[in-house]
Design a protein around this motif. Sequence first.
Motif, short mmCIF file in Angstrom:
data_model
loop_
_atom_site.label_atom_id
_atom_site.label_comp_id
_atom_site.label_asym_id
_atom_site.label_seq_id
_atom_site.Cartn_x
_atom_site.Cartn_y
_atom_site.Cartn_z
N ARG A 299 -4.46 3.19 -10.33
CA ARG A 299 -3.35 3.64 -9.46
C ARG A 299 -2.55 2.44 -8.93
O ARG A 299 -2.21 2.36 -7.75
N LEU A 300 -2.26 1.51 -9.84
CA LEU A 300 -1.54 0.30 -9.49
C LEU A 300 -0.20 0.23 -10.23
O LEU A 300 -0.13 0.54 -11.42
N ILE A 301 0.83 -0.21 -9.52
CA ILE A 301 2.10 -0.60 -10.14
C ILE A 301 2.13 -2.12 -10.14
O ILE A 301 1.97 -2.75 -9.09
N VAL A 302 2.33 -2.69 -11.31
CA VAL A 302 2.32 -4.15 -11.46
C VAL A 302 3.66 -4.62 -12.01
O VAL A 302 4.12 -4.12 -13.05
N ILE A 303 4.29 -5.55 -11.32
CA ILE A 303 5.49 -6.23 -11.82
C ILE A 303 5.10 -7.69 -11.98
O ILE A 303 4.88 -8.39 -11.00
N TYR B 67 0.87 -1.17 0.00
CA TYR B 67 0.00 0.00 0.00
C TYR B 67 0.91 1.22 0.00
O TYR B 67 1.57 1.52 1.00
N CYS B 68 0.99 1.90 -1.16
CA CYS B 68 2.01 2.94 -1.34
C CYS B 68 1.64 4.29 -0.73
O CYS B 68 2.53 5.06 -0.35
N GLU B 69 0.37 4.59 -0.66
CA GLU B 69 -0.07 5.88 -0.13
C GLU B 69 0.36 6.03 1.33
O GLU B 69 0.22 5.11 2.12
N GLY B 70 0.88 7.20 1.66
CA GLY B 70 1.33 7.43 3.04
C GLY B 70 2.79 7.14 3.26
O GLY B 70 3.38 7.61 4.24
N ALA C 178 11.74 1.41 -2.60
CA ALA C 178 12.67 0.42 -2.05
C ALA C 178 11.95 -0.88 -1.70
O ALA C 178 12.46 -1.97 -1.97
N ILE C 179 10.76 -0.76 -1.13
CA ILE C 179 9.99 -1.96 -0.78
C ILE C 179 9.65 -2.76 -2.03
O ILE C 179 9.80 -3.99 -2.07
N LEU C 180 9.19 -2.09 -3.07
CA LEU C 180 8.84 -2.77 -4.31
C LEU C 180 10.06 -3.44 -4.94
O LEU C 180 9.97 -4.57 -5.45
N GLN C 181 11.20 -2.79 -4.88
CA GLN C 181 12.42 -3.37 -5.45
C GLN C 181 12.84 -4.63 -4.70
O GLN C 181 13.21 -5.64 -5.33
N VAL C 182 12.79 -4.60 -3.38
CA VAL C 182 13.17 -5.77 -2.58
C VAL C 182 12.22 -6.93 -2.85
O VAL C 182 12.64 -8.08 -3.04
N LEU C 183 10.93 -6.65 -2.90
CA LEU C 183 9.96 -7.71 -3.16
C LEU C 183 10.14 -8.29 -4.55
O LEU C 183 10.07 -9.51 -4.75
N ALA C 184 10.40 -7.44 -5.55
CA ALA C 184 10.58 -7.91 -6.92
C ALA C 184 11.82 -8.78 -7.08
O ALA C 184 11.88 -9.62 -7.98
N ALA C 185 12.80 -8.59 -6.21
CA ALA C 185 14.02 -9.39 -6.26
C ALA C 185 13.79 -10.81 -5.73
O ALA C 185 14.56 -11.72 -6.04
N ARG C 186 12.74 -10.98 -4.96
CA ARG C 186 12.48 -12.28 -4.32
C ARG C 186 11.22 -12.96 -4.82
O ARG C 186 11.01 -14.15 -4.56
N HIS C 187 10.36 -12.21 -5.53
CA HIS C 187 9.08 -12.76 -5.97
C HIS C 187 8.82 -12.39 -7.43
O HIS C 187 9.15 -11.30 -7.87
N ALA C 188 8.19 -13.31 -8.15
CA ALA C 188 7.97 -13.10 -9.58
C ALA C 188 6.96 -12.01 -9.86
O ALA C 188 7.10 -11.25 -10.81
N ASN C 189 5.92 -11.92 -9.03
CA ASN C 189 4.83 -10.98 -9.28
C ASN C 189 4.62 -10.10 -8.05
O ASN C 189 4.50 -10.60 -6.93
N VAL C 190 4.59 -8.79 -8.28
CA VAL C 190 4.49 -7.83 -7.18
C VAL C 190 3.45 -6.77 -7.55
O VAL C 190 3.34 -6.36 -8.71
N LEU C 191 2.71 -6.33 -6.54
CA LEU C 191 1.64 -5.35 -6.74
C LEU C 191 1.79 -4.21 -5.75
O LEU C 191 1.95 -4.43 -4.55
N GLY C 192 1.73 -2.98 -6.26
CA GLY C 192 1.72 -1.79 -5.41
C GLY C 192 0.42 -1.04 -5.62
O GLY C 192 0.09 -0.66 -6.76
N THR C 193 -0.36 -0.82 -4.56
CA THR C 193 -1.65 -0.15 -4.67
C THR C 193 -1.55 1.30 -4.26
O THR C 193 -0.64 1.72 -3.56
N ARG C 194 -2.55 2.10 -4.72
CA ARG C 194 -2.61 3.53 -4.45
C ARG C 194 -1.26 4.20 -4.75
O ARG C 194 -0.73 4.99 -3.95
N ALA C 195 -0.75 3.86 -5.91
CA ALA C 195 0.56 4.37 -6.33
C ALA C 195 0.40 5.55 -7.27
O ALA C 195 -0.49 5.56 -8.12
N SER C 196 1.28 6.50 -7.15
CA SER C 196 1.26 7.68 -8.03
C SER C 196 2.16 7.45 -9.25
O SER C 196 3.05 6.59 -9.23
#
Length: 251
Positions: free
Chosen positions: A106-110, A56-59, A67-85
């Motif tokens: 307002r989603l970032i999808v990897i 949850y990116c807002e806030g 940084a959180i999205l990058q770390v998750l993407a390094a360990r998991h094939a599919n990553v989702l960030g909500t309320r993203a600008s």
Amino acid sequence: MSYETDIKKALADYKAGALTDDEILEKFHELNVTDLGYAHLDHDRSLRRGFPEVVYCEGKTLQQAAAILQVLAARHANVLGTRASRELYEIVKNHLPDAKYYEQARLIVIEQEPLPKDPDHKIAVVTAGTSDVPVAEEAAVTAEIMGNDVIRIYDVGVAGIHRLLGKVDEIRSANVVIVIAGMEGALASVVGGLVDKPVIAVPTSVGYGANFKGLSALLGMLNSCSAGVAVVNIDNGFGAGRMASIINHLR
């Protein structure tokens, strides 16, 4: 290496005698959580819940969320960030060029390894009006990255109910129905009375003053006389998409 691969390697090392009991426990602790100081990332959620931790990116600051999205993407094939600008996305794509941004949702999808989809088990996302589409897209894209075929049926609210009646067969073909409406939220009750599948109602903050930023739609949906209608929070498209995905994968 992925989280699942790391776990399998640790187990193989333990089986081969390369790790002691204490060392394998410590290894699991290291693999399960990444401590960034401002966030403790739960890598085990992918095995425990069937999908990695969603951000949850807002806030959060742009730097924290990226940084959180990058770390998750390094360990998991599919990553989702909500309320993203879009500003956050511009930062993220410099490090993760495969990332996609869905403006309305307002989603970032990897999505590095798309999950298989069962064409015989679909999720229908239905909106009362066009103004509800951003919340609907959050639900739809969430469901898609979690391995579901999605039918989008937009702008079929009760003010012109003939529009809905022309789509009933298509809605009935779905295994789960997400209904998204603002104003008084009546569409959820109507759809609930027409289908034999679970209906997840999402109230939106769309409406004039007495709508109270979605409260009137929320209360209307909670008081639905149609059996089989459950309600998530105001504007919570992600929650509806996640719940619909869980239901849709039950066999």
